[in-house]
Design a protein around this motif. Structure first.
Motif, PDB file in Angstrom:
ATOM      1  N   TRP A  94     -23.726 -25.968 -22.370  1.00 37.52           N
ATOM      2  CA  TRP A  94     -24.168 -27.348 -22.633  1.00 37.52           C
ATOM      3  C   TRP A  94     -25.684 -27.466 -22.453  1.00 37.52           C
ATOM      4  CZ3 TRP A  94     -22.203 -31.696 -24.585  1.00 37.52           C
ATOM      5  CH2 TRP A  94     -22.879 -32.882 -24.353  1.00 37.52           C
ATOM      6  N   ALA A  95     -26.210 -26.811 -21.425  1.00 41.52           N
ATOM      7  CA  ALA A  95     -27.664 -26.850 -21.202  1.00 41.52           C
ATOM      8  C   ALA A  95     -28.396 -26.162 -22.350  1.00 41.52           C
ATOM      9  CB  ALA A  95     -27.992 -26.164 -19.870  1.00 41.52           C
ATOM     10  N   TRP A  96     -27.853 -25.066 -22.823  1.00 38.62           N
ATOM     11  CA  TRP A  96     -28.504 -24.380 -23.950  1.00 38.62           C
ATOM     12  C   TRP A  96     -28.564 -25.285 -25.171  1.00 38.62           C
ATOM     13  CZ3 TRP A  96     -27.381 -23.352 -28.976  1.00 38.62           C
ATOM     14  CH2 TRP A  96     -28.166 -22.399 -29.632  1.00 38.62           C
ATOM     15  N   LEU A  97     -27.465 -25.982 -25.496  1.00 38.10           N
ATOM     16  CA  LEU A  97     -27.441 -26.849 -26.677  1.00 38.10           C
ATOM     17  C   LEU A  97     -28.441 -27.995 -26.529  1.00 38.10           C
ATOM     18  CD1 LEU A  97     -26.120 -27.401 -29.406  1.00 38.10           C
ATOM     19  CD2 LEU A  97     -24.339 -28.695 -28.221  1.00 38.10           C
ATOM     20  N   ALA A  98     -28.523 -28.564 -25.333  1.00 34.09           N
ATOM     21  CA  ALA A  98     -29.472 -29.670 -25.115  1.00 34.09           C
ATOM     22  C   ALA A  98     -30.910 -29.177 -25.261  1.00 34.09           C
ATOM     23  CB  ALA A  98     -29.244 -30.264 -23.724  1.00 34.09           C
ATOM     24  N   ARG A  99     -31.231 -28.049 -24.661  1.00 43.26           N
ATOM     25  CA  ARG A  99     -32.587 -27.505 -24.780  1.00 43.26           C
ATOM     26  C   ARG A  99     -32.902 -27.145 -26.227  1.00 43.26           C
ATOM     27  NH1 ARG A  99     -31.280 -23.574 -19.717  1.00 43.26           N
ATOM     28  NH2 ARG A  99     -31.672 -25.081 -18.028  1.00 43.26           N
ATOM     29  N   PHE A 100     -31.928 -26.626 -26.925  1.00 39.24           N
ATOM     30  CA  PHE A 100     -32.142 -26.235 -28.317  1.00 39.24           C
ATOM     31  C   PHE A 100     -32.504 -27.451 -29.161  1.00 39.24           C
ATOM     32  CE2 PHE A 100     -30.712 -25.493 -32.630  1.00 39.24           C
ATOM     33  CZ  PHE A 100     -31.113 -24.202 -32.903  1.00 39.24           C
ATOM     34  N   LEU A 101     -31.718 -28.521 -29.054  1.00 46.11           N
ATOM     35  CA  LEU A 101     -31.944 -29.698 -29.898  1.00 46.11           C
ATOM     36  C   LEU A 101     -33.205 -30.457 -29.490  1.00 46.11           C
ATOM     37  CD1 LEU A 101     -28.263 -30.997 -30.189  1.00 46.11           C
ATOM     38  CD2 LEU A 101     -29.577 -29.729 -31.898  1.00 46.11           C
ATOM     39  N   ASN A 102     -33.602 -30.369 -28.237  1.00 41.78           N
ATOM     40  CA  ASN A 102     -34.804 -31.096 -27.773  1.00 41.78           C
ATOM     41  C   ASN A 102     -36.094 -30.375 -28.111  1.00 41.78           C
ATOM     42  OD1 ASN A 102     -33.452 -33.301 -26.671  1.00 41.78           O
ATOM     43  ND2 ASN A 102     -33.115 -32.247 -24.708  1.00 41.78           N
ATOM     44  N   ALA A 103     -36.070 -29.028 -28.149  1.00 41.80           N
ATOM     45  CA  ALA A 103     -37.330 -28.285 -28.238  1.00 41.80           C
ATOM     46  C   ALA A 103     -37.530 -27.546 -29.550  1.00 41.80           C
ATOM     47  CB  ALA A 103     -37.411 -27.286 -27.074  1.00 41.80           C
ATOM     48  N   LEU A 104     -36.480 -27.062 -30.187  1.00 37.94           N
ATOM     49  CA  LEU A 104     -36.658 -26.164 -31.333  1.00 37.94           C
ATOM     50  C   LEU A 104     -36.682 -26.936 -32.653  1.00 37.94           C
ATOM     51  CD1 LEU A 104     -35.935 -24.137 -29.093  1.00 37.94           C
ATOM     52  CD2 LEU A 104     -34.685 -22.822 -30.800  1.00 37.94           C
ATOM     53  N   PRO A 105     -37.511 -26.479 -33.587  1.00 34.04           N
ATOM     54  CA  PRO A 105     -37.575 -27.130 -34.899  1.00 34.04           C
ATOM     55  C   PRO A 105     -36.410 -26.696 -35.783  1.00 34.04           C
ATOM     56  CG  PRO A 105     -39.066 -25.283 -34.853  1.00 34.04           C
ATOM     57  CD  PRO A 105     -38.487 -25.379 -33.475  1.00 34.04           C
ATOM     58  N   ALA A 106     -36.231 -27.397 -36.871  1.00 39.42           N
ATOM     59  CA  ALA A 106     -35.170 -27.078 -37.821  1.00 39.42           C
ATOM     60  C   ALA A 106     -35.728 -26.148 -38.894  1.00 39.42           C
ATOM     61  CB  ALA A 106     -34.618 -28.352 -38.445  1.00 39.42           C
ATOM     62  N   ASN A 107     -35.237 -24.896 -38.925  1.00 36.86           N
ATOM     63  CA  ASN A 107     -35.628 -23.937 -39.960  1.00 36.86           C
ATOM     64  C   ASN A 107     -34.478 -22.947 -40.166  1.00 36.86           C
ATOM     65  OD1 ASN A 107     -35.797 -22.014 -37.841  1.00 36.86           O
ATOM     66  ND2 ASN A 107     -37.937 -22.560 -37.484  1.00 36.86           N
ATOM     67  N   MET A 108     -34.734 -21.908 -40.934  1.00 39.00           N
ATOM     68  CA  MET A 108     -33.677 -20.952 -41.259  1.00 39.00           C
ATOM     69  C   MET A 108     -33.135 -20.271 -40.005  1.00 39.00           C
ATOM     70  SD  MET A 108     -31.763 -19.299 -43.386  1.00 39.00           S
ATOM     71  CE  MET A 108     -32.488 -19.615 -44.990  1.00 39.00           C
ATOM     72  N   TYR A 109     -34.026 -19.806 -39.114  1.00 39.02           N
ATOM     73  CA  TYR A 109     -33.603 -19.069 -37.928  1.00 39.02           C
ATOM     74  C   TYR A 109     -32.806 -19.950 -36.966  1.00 39.02           C
ATOM     75  CZ  TYR A 109     -37.338 -16.119 -39.798  1.00 39.02           C
ATOM     76  OH  TYR A 109     -38.139 -15.367 -40.617  1.00 39.02           O
ATOM     77  N   THR A 110     -33.327 -21.119 -36.699  1.00 45.10           N
ATOM     78  CA  THR A 110     -32.647 -22.006 -35.753  1.00 45.10           C
ATOM     79  C   THR A 110     -31.323 -22.516 -36.321  1.00 45.10           C
ATOM     80  OG1 THR A 110     -33.951 -23.867 -36.599  1.00 45.10           O
ATOM     81  CG2 THR A 110     -34.809 -22.693 -34.681  1.00 45.10           C
ATOM     82  N   ALA A 111     -31.262 -22.723 -37.656  1.00 40.36           N
ATOM     83  CA  ALA A 111     -30.018 -23.196 -38.261  1.00 40.36           C
ATOM     84  C   ALA A 111     -28.920 -22.138 -38.129  1.00 40.36           C
ATOM     85  CB  ALA A 111     -30.251 -23.544 -39.723  1.00 40.36           C
ATOM     86  N   VAL A 112     -29.257 -20.869 -38.390  1.00 41.12           N
ATOM     87  CA  VAL A 112     -28.272 -19.792 -38.245  1.00 41.12           C
ATOM     88  C   VAL A 112     -27.823 -19.677 -36.793  1.00 41.12           C
ATOM     89  CG1 VAL A 112     -27.939 -17.296 -38.402  1.00 41.12           C
ATOM     90  CG2 VAL A 112     -29.096 -18.518 -40.249  1.00 41.12           C
ATOM     91  N   ALA A 113     -28.760 -19.780 -35.856  1.00 42.80           N
ATOM     92  CA  ALA A 113     -28.424 -19.681 -34.436  1.00 42.80           C
ATOM     93  C   ALA A 113     -27.496 -20.818 -34.011  1.00 42.80           C
ATOM     94  CB  ALA A 113     -29.692 -19.672 -33.595  1.00 42.80           C
TER      95      ALA A 113
END
Length: 641
Positions: A527-546
């Protein structure tokens, strides 16, 4: 004596005696009739006759059996006596007696000179016998004749018996001779059989001894071949071991070279970041100088009137510009970066310890690494197999022949590198990690450090590309995790496949729950990983696949635990993350965007992912060779754009 002629006449009664001649009378019947006649004569006569019988005749046959006798009636005349005498003999020969009637006047005895020699006998006879009538004389004659006939019959019987006895004796002798001959023949046959049997026994014994000898020779040849084969095998093993050692040495040298190259790349990355920071600082200083000159020329009294407040305001603006410039390049939550640094530091310290252990010991621990790698490659989606492999790994960790730190380091390396295998089962591998780390908790941080080193999006963090920070695109790709083989960077498709594999392993790990074992990196960390991901990372090809790979593996468990809170996360993804992907209008992003959208619209988080529940028996796919198996997991991960 006058001849007496016997003839058969009609039945008459003479002196109370009934005569019933019968041409079919037998000898027995005749004797019986004579006995009856004698009884009646004895009763009617007052003079006792010397030849009178007090007992009936008993006639015996040739075989000694008693014959029954019957009475008969005879009539005899003087003139027919001689003629009947021949007939009587013929009748006796036939065994039959003709019925006749005796007609005699008187018996008398005459003597002459010619019979003078017989006188004493006649005198005796005369003295013994009284004068009798004709009937008694006839009966006497018949009795005498009967006696003679019986004697003759006895003699004949005896002669016949003697003949039979001789015949039987001859037959017995002949039979005895035949028996002796047969016995001798049987003895000869048995002797031949014994000789033949002894010959066969001798042949069989000879064959057995020959076979035993051949068997001993064959065994000796087999032993010799086995010895030669073992020697050749040992030689081959020695050569193979030498080759493996050489190969491992080369791989170690290559790994060290890669590590040096990676360290150099990281150093270059840090240098690039430092250069970017310096450039940003210089640019900020230039802008600040220009601004101060403009302010001084245009509003000369402002600084004086403003005092220290204006100066402090310019300093704060400079700090804001610098942080924004650095934030545009590295996107991650500070807490995530802190955890990453701690885990990597632990891994670095462990590697230093292991390096010192290897240098201080002459023992080669590569065999332990190969054994751990083989056990991890054999992990499949079977419950018994997972339990067995985890137990074997725990035994290796407890083996005093190899230091535990080296075994744990090998485990962390092999379990992460196995993600790239086509037959890799993320859920099964996650179960093994939880089972092992529940007994060795320090191994979890090392496994996570290896995962972070292999894929930065498991932190989660993202490094943006800027021309000022990187010399080229290849340098940037190396920093975010692209592999280089013989100086050639792998394609983006291959990189995304590996990224998907690492994220699926991480997603499977955070949602794995094993009865009786504690997962030190469970759903809370997911749950912490998902929250950090959505708060900090931009939307692109790499993050979408992850993101899509993580939701595939952990979305079901996260929804079961957090329910409405997780639905808010999904709404944020739909309203922000997907819109950010669509706004880029990149054709390469459409496939992964459609997958995430389908996951949300079809509510696939309500369905348990395939392979999450381990099977209780081996499946056919698990029995297939690794090189021939290409499951849906590998096939789906090949199409991201």
């Amino acid at each position: 004596m006058e001849a007496v002629k016997l003839e058969i006449r009609r039945p008459q009664i003479v002196n109370g005696i009934g005569l019933e001649p019968d041409p079919d009378w037998s000898f027995k019947s005749l004797l019986s009739e004579l006995d009856s006649l004698e009884k009646k004569l004895n009763l009617s006569s007052s003079v006792s006759l010397p030849f009178a019988k007090t007992k009936s005749r008993e006639i015996y046959g040739e075989k000694g059996t008693k014959r029954s006798s019957n009475a008969f009636v005879m009539r005899v005349s003087d003139e027919e006596f001689e003629d009947s005498e021949g007939e009587n003999e013929e009748v006796r020969d036939r065994g039959l007696v003709k019925a006749a009637r005796f007609n005699c006047n008187e018996f008398y005895f005459s003597s002459s000179d010619d019979d003078s020699d017989d006188q004493p006998c006649l005198d005796v006879q005369t003295y013994l016998m009284n004068e009798v009538g004709l009937v008694e004389s006839a009966l006497y004659e018949l009795t005498h004749e009967h006696q003679l006939g019986v004697k003759e019959e006895i003699r004949n019987t005896i002669s016949a018996l003697e003949t039979d006895l001789m015949n039987e004796s001859e037959k017995s002798s002949s039979a005895h001779t035949k028996v002796e001959k047969y016995r001798e023949a049987r003895r000869e046959v048995e002797r031949k059989f014994d000789v033949q049997y002894q010959r066969r026994v001798a042949e069989g014994l000879d064959n057995h001894l020959t076979a035993v000898q051949w068997d001993h020779e064959l065994k000796s040849q087999i032993e010799e071949r086995k010895i030669r084969s073992d020697a050749a095998h040992e030689e081959a093993k020695r050569r193979e071991k030498a080759l493996q050692e050489e190969r491992l040495r080369q791989e170690k040298a290559k790994a060290e070279a890669e590590l040096q190259a990676k360290l150099k790349a990281e150093e270059a990355n840090r240098a690039a970041l430092e250069a970017e920071r310096i450039a940003a600082k210089e640019a900020a200083e230039k802008e600040a100088a220009k601004a101060s000159k403009a302010n001084t020329s245009e509003v000369p009294q402002t600084e004086a009137s403003g005092g220290p407040n204006a100066t402090s305001s310019r300093v704060e603006n400079d700090k804001t510009n610098k942080s924004e410039l650095a934030g545009n390049m590295l996107r991650a939550a500070e807490s995530a970066l802190k955890l990453e640094r701690e885990r990597l530091q632990k891994l670095k310290e462990l590697e230093e310890i292991n390096q010192s252990l290897r240098s201080s010991s002459n023992q080669n621990f590569d065999s332990t690494g190969r054994l751990i790698g083989r056990l991890i490659r054999q992990i499949s989606g079977n419950k018994d197999k997972v339990s067995t492999q985890a137990s074997e790994l725990v035994k290796i960790f407890n083996n005093p022949r190899c230091p535990q730190t080296i075994s744990i380091a090998y485990f962390a390396q092999k379990v992460v590198s196995n993600c790239e295998s086509p037959s890799h089962s993320a859920f099964a591998c996650a179960h093994v990690i939880v089972l092992v780390t529940s007994q060795f908790p320090q191994a979890m941080d090392l496994v996570l450090a290896e995962i972070h080193r292999a894929c930065i999006y498991t932190v989660p963090k993202h490094i943006s590309y800027t021309k000022s920070a990187f010399e080229s695109k290849e340098a940037y790709w190396k920093v975010i995790g692209y592999k280089e083989d013989d100086g050639k960077i792998e394609s983006t498709t291959d990189y995304l496949v590996r990224l998907d594999s690492y994220m699926k392993l991480y997603g499977a790990l955070v949602q794995t729950e094993v009865a009786g074992c504690q997962n030190v990196h469970g759903l809370k960390e997911g749950w912490a990983w998902l929250a950090r991901f959505l708060n900090a990372l931009p939307a692109n090809m790499y993050t979408a696949v992850a993101l899509y790979a993580f939701l595939q593996m952990a979305g079901f468990a996260l929804f079961r635990k957090y329910r409405s809170q997780f639905m808010k996360m999904l709404n944020f993804i739909s309203e922000n993350f997907l819109n950010a992907l669509r706004s880029q209008d990149d054709p390469d992003l459409r496939p992964i965007t459609s997958k995430i959208q389908c996951y949300l619209e079809d509510k696939l988080f309500l369905q348990e992912p395939e392979g999450r529940t381990l099977q209780s028996s081996l499946l056919s796919n698990n029995m297939a060779p690794e090189s021939d198996y290409h499951g849906p997991y590998h096939q789906q991960s090949m199409h991201f754009y």
